[in-house]
Design a protein around this motif. Structure first.
Motif, PDB file in Angstrom:
ATOM      1  N   GLU A 111       2.966  -0.717  -3.753  1.00 32.20           N
ATOM      2  CA  GLU A 111       3.617  -0.936  -2.454  1.00 32.20           C
ATOM      3  C   GLU A 111       2.622  -1.545  -1.463  1.00 32.20           C
ATOM      4  OE1 GLU A 111       6.564  -0.856  -1.446  1.00 32.20           O
ATOM      5  OE2 GLU A 111       7.730   0.374  -2.815  1.00 32.20           O
ATOM      6  N   LYS A 112       1.380  -1.080  -1.523  1.00 30.60           N
ATOM      7  CA  LYS A 112       0.336  -1.569  -0.607  1.00 30.60           C
ATOM      8  C   LYS A 112       0.048  -3.042  -0.834  1.00 30.60           C
ATOM      9  CE  LYS A 112      -4.679  -1.070   0.188  1.00 30.60           C
ATOM     10  NZ  LYS A 112      -5.894  -0.287  -0.192  1.00 30.60           N
ATOM     11  N   TRP A 113      -0.092  -3.449  -2.089  1.00 23.89           N
ATOM     12  CA  TRP A 113      -0.565  -4.796  -2.391  1.00 23.89           C
ATOM     13  C   TRP A 113       0.546  -5.801  -2.699  1.00 23.89           C
ATOM     14  CZ3 TRP A 113      -5.197  -6.056  -0.925  1.00 23.89           C
ATOM     15  CH2 TRP A 113      -6.190  -5.075  -0.850  1.00 23.89           C
ATOM     16  N   PHE A 114       1.686  -5.327  -3.203  1.00 27.90           N
ATOM     17  CA  PHE A 114       2.768  -6.249  -3.598  1.00 27.90           C
ATOM     18  C   PHE A 114       4.028  -6.091  -2.743  1.00 27.90           C
ATOM     19  CE2 PHE A 114       0.260  -5.319  -7.421  1.00 27.90           C
ATOM     20  CZ  PHE A 114      -0.119  -6.587  -7.793  1.00 27.90           C
ATOM     21  N   GLY A 115       4.233  -4.877  -2.244  1.00 30.76           N
ATOM     22  CA  GLY A 115       5.450  -4.621  -1.478  1.00 30.76           C
ATOM     23  C   GLY A 115       6.619  -4.229  -2.356  1.00 30.76           C
ATOM     24  N   PHE A 116       6.386  -4.002  -3.651  1.00 32.52           N
ATOM     25  CA  PHE A 116       7.426  -3.543  -4.580  1.00 32.52           C
ATOM     26  C   PHE A 116       6.744  -2.828  -5.751  1.00 32.52           C
ATOM     27  CE2 PHE A 116       6.351  -7.943  -5.618  1.00 32.52           C
ATOM     28  CZ  PHE A 116       6.077  -7.890  -6.966  1.00 32.52           C
ATOM     29  N   LYS A 117       7.555  -2.134  -6.546  1.00 40.31           N
ATOM     30  CA  LYS A 117       7.026  -1.358  -7.666  1.00 40.31           C
ATOM     31  C   LYS A 117       7.311  -2.049  -8.993  1.00 40.31           C
ATOM     32  CE  LYS A 117       7.828   2.961  -5.131  1.00 40.31           C
ATOM     33  NZ  LYS A 117       8.587   4.246  -5.105  1.00 40.31           N
ATOM     34  N   MET A 118       6.399  -1.823  -9.952  1.00 35.37           N
ATOM     35  CA  MET A 118       6.546  -2.368 -11.298  1.00 35.37           C
ATOM     36  C   MET A 118       6.388  -1.255 -12.322  1.00 35.37           C
ATOM     37  SD  MET A 118       4.234  -5.823 -10.868  1.00 35.37           S
ATOM     38  CE  MET A 118       3.171  -5.140  -9.585  1.00 35.37           C
ATOM     39  N   GLU A 119       7.093  -1.386 -13.427  1.00 39.89           N
ATOM     40  CA  GLU A 119       7.025  -0.401 -14.498  1.00 39.89           C
ATOM     41  C   GLU A 119       5.645  -0.418 -15.164  1.00 39.89           C
ATOM     42  OE1 GLU A 119       9.199   0.561 -18.804  1.00 39.89           O
ATOM     43  OE2 GLU A 119       9.353  -1.418 -17.874  1.00 39.89           O
ATOM     44  N   ILE A 120       5.136   0.772 -15.479  1.00 36.64           N
ATOM     45  CA  ILE A 120       3.897   0.904 -16.249  1.00 36.64           C
ATOM     46  C   ILE A 120       4.251   1.665 -17.526  1.00 36.64           C
ATOM     47  CG2 ILE A 120       1.536   1.816 -16.308  1.00 36.64           C
ATOM     48  CD1 ILE A 120       1.910  -0.386 -14.277  1.00 36.64           C
ATOM     49  N   GLY A 156       1.883   9.221  -8.987  1.00 37.78           N
ATOM     50  CA  GLY A 156       2.461   8.396  -7.931  1.00 37.78           C
ATOM     51  C   GLY A 156       1.456   7.467  -7.260  1.00 37.78           C
ATOM     52  N   LYS A 157       0.185   7.544  -7.685  1.00 36.13           N
ATOM     53  CA  LYS A 157      -0.849   6.713  -7.069  1.00 36.13           C
ATOM     54  C   LYS A 157      -0.614   5.232  -7.340  1.00 36.13           C
ATOM     55  CE  LYS A 157      -4.864   5.972  -5.039  1.00 36.13           C
ATOM     56  NZ  LYS A 157      -5.059   6.215  -3.589  1.00 36.13           N
ATOM     57  N   ILE A 158      -0.202   4.891  -8.564  1.00 35.22           N
ATOM     58  CA  ILE A 158       0.068   3.485  -8.898  1.00 35.22           C
ATOM     59  C   ILE A 158       1.193   2.926  -8.032  1.00 35.22           C
ATOM     60  CG2 ILE A 158       1.061   1.969 -10.664  1.00 35.22           C
ATOM     61  CD1 ILE A 158      -1.793   2.362 -11.258  1.00 35.22           C
ATOM     62  N   ASP A 159       2.265   3.702  -7.848  1.00 39.46           N
ATOM     63  CA  ASP A 159       3.366   3.265  -6.986  1.00 39.46           C
ATOM     64  C   ASP A 159       2.859   2.975  -5.573  1.00 39.46           C
ATOM     65  OD1 ASP A 159       5.197   3.462  -9.016  1.00 39.46           O
ATOM     66  OD2 ASP A 159       6.066   5.359  -8.334  1.00 39.46           O
ATOM     67  N   GLU A 160       2.006   3.864  -5.101  1.00 36.28           N
ATOM     68  CA  GLU A 160       1.440   3.714  -3.752  1.00 36.28           C
ATOM     69  C   GLU A 160       0.637   2.415  -3.635  1.00 36.28           C
ATOM     70  OE1 GLU A 160      -2.265   5.790  -1.422  1.00 36.28           O
ATOM     71  OE2 GLU A 160      -0.860   7.140  -2.445  1.00 36.28           O
ATOM     72  N   LEU A 161      -0.176   2.136  -4.649  1.00 40.76           N
ATOM     73  CA  LEU A 161      -0.995   0.925  -4.622  1.00 40.76           C
ATOM     74  C   LEU A 161      -0.146  -0.338  -4.775  1.00 40.76           C
ATOM     75  CD1 LEU A 161      -4.098   2.016  -6.743  1.00 40.76           C
ATOM     76  CD2 LEU A 161      -3.871   1.901  -4.246  1.00 40.76           C
ATOM     77  N   GLY A 198      -8.520  -5.476  -3.663  1.00 42.74           N
ATOM     78  CA  GLY A 198      -7.253  -5.755  -4.314  1.00 42.74           C
ATOM     79  C   GLY A 198      -6.708  -4.573  -5.083  1.00 42.74           C
ATOM     80  N   TYR A 199      -5.559  -4.793  -5.662  1.00 38.90           N
ATOM     81  CA  TYR A 199      -4.860  -3.761  -6.449  1.00 38.90           C
ATOM     82  C   TYR A 199      -5.729  -3.273  -7.603  1.00 38.90           C
ATOM     83  CZ  TYR A 199      -1.283  -2.019  -9.752  1.00 38.90           C
ATOM     84  OH  TYR A 199      -0.551  -1.277 -10.654  1.00 38.90           O
ATOM     85  N   GLY A 200      -6.272  -4.213  -8.377  1.00 38.99           N
ATOM     86  CA  GLY A 200      -7.114  -3.834  -9.503  1.00 38.99           C
ATOM     87  C   GLY A 200      -8.378  -3.125  -9.067  1.00 38.99           C
ATOM     88  N   LYS A 201      -8.960  -3.557  -7.937  1.00 37.61           N
ATOM     89  CA  LYS A 201     -10.180  -2.915  -7.434  1.00 37.61           C
ATOM     90  C   LYS A 201      -9.899  -1.480  -7.020  1.00 37.61           C
ATOM     91  CE  LYS A 201     -14.517  -2.873  -6.063  1.00 37.61           C
ATOM     92  NZ  LYS A 201     -14.670  -1.627  -5.320  1.00 37.61           N
ATOM     93  N   ASP A 202      -8.731  -1.220  -6.437  1.00 36.03           N
ATOM     94  CA  ASP A 202      -8.385   0.149  -6.055  1.00 36.03           C
ATOM     95  C   ASP A 202      -8.237   1.041  -7.292  1.00 36.03           C
ATOM     96  OD1 ASP A 202      -8.486  -0.491  -3.403  1.00 36.03           O
ATOM     97  OD2 ASP A 202      -6.317  -0.398  -3.050  1.00 36.03           O
TER      98      ASP A 202
END
Length: 284
Positions: free
Chosen positions: A264-273, A257-262, A64-68
């Protein structure tokens, strides 16, 4: 007389040994969790692997996203990972009891929790929304939960959010829920909504968005019942050095940009951090 002096010397040596051992114990106990991790080369984390797509089981492994994100952190630490899969209800009590080194699962940042646990920077948005079965015309807005059977996870931030929203509804002259059902895990909530046991599921927006993406003919979103909130990891309150290290790694991934990549991989959209403004007043 010599025997008396010999006994005194032995007693003095024993006392000195005890004092030395005591002082050593104090030094050892003063070691922080972060220092222990680096010295032993091992880290144990607590995870609830029933929160897709953040953490879940696939082919017998936690993914999952958190595991990555966790794998990137562990690679930087260069230590051996022991990842425990636990029910959500044991996660926060477990970290305070010292059963693992930090929580690597998604925890909603709430005022009461922020005074008990040291939160990292967010890993995702965690705003609480509601979801209904597709085509249920009796629920058009969040206020239509009045009189309905509502479900969410036991002891979760979403349970607290649902109860708070029900109080708000009643204060505005509306009826409360017909019933609030609580489940051990969120997949159970989704199943109960699908089979008609529930009218409404209450969960975090990113999770619901993925459920709807995967099952567009079964479910649809209704709306939020909280202001914007965030999900993060936590450490014990005294382990702020470990918390700060984890935050630095998450922000490093964000900036690269790694968070954006992950996302997109797991959710299909980006979220603010965000790196500020996400903690309530009085937070550790």
């Amino acid at each position: 007389m010599d025997t008396i002096f010999a006994n005194i010397r032995r007693l003095g040596l024993l006392i000195a040994t005890v004092l030395l051992a005591s002082s050593f114990a104090v030094v050892v106990s003063a070691e922080t969790t972060f220092e222990k991790i680096k010295q032993t080369g091992k880290v144990t984390v607590g995870t609830e692997a029933a929160f897709p797509p953040f953490e879940f089981i696939e082919d017998g492994k936690i993914v999952g996203y958190g595991k990555d994100i966790l794998d990137t952190v562990i690679a930087d630490l260069d230590v051996e990972l022991n990842q425990l899969d636990l029910p959500w209800q044991g996660i926060l009590p477990g970290i305070l009891a010292g059963k693992f080194d930090f929580v690597a699962t998604s925890v909603t940042i709430k005022p009461d929790r922020a005074k008990q646990y040291a939160f990292t920077v967010p890993i995702a948005e965690g705003t609480t929304w509601i979801m209904k079965r597709k085509g249920d015309t009796s629920i058009k807005t969040v206020d239509d939960m009045a009189g309905k059977v509502v479900g969410t996870q036991l002891s979760s931030g979403n349970e607290a959010a649902a109860k708070e929203f029900q109080k708000d509804m009643i204060s505005r002259g509306l009826k409360g829920f017909g019933e609030l059902k609580l489940f051990t895990s969120y997949p159970e909530v989704t199943l109960a909504l699908a089979n008609g046991t529930l009218d409404v599921a209450v969960q975090n927006l990113p999770n619901l968005a993925v459920i709807i993406k995967n099952q567009p003919d079964l479910f649809e979103l209704v709306g939020p019942i909280t202001d914007t909130s965030y999900l993060a990891w936590v450490t014990r309150p005294e382990d702020t050095d470990l918390r700060d290290y984890l935050s630095q790694q998450i922000l490093k991934m964000r900036d690269s940009g790694k968070i954006d990549e992950l996302q997109e991989k797991w959710f299909g959209f980006k979220m603010e951090i965000p790196n500020k403004g996400y903690l309530p007043d009085g937070a550790l």
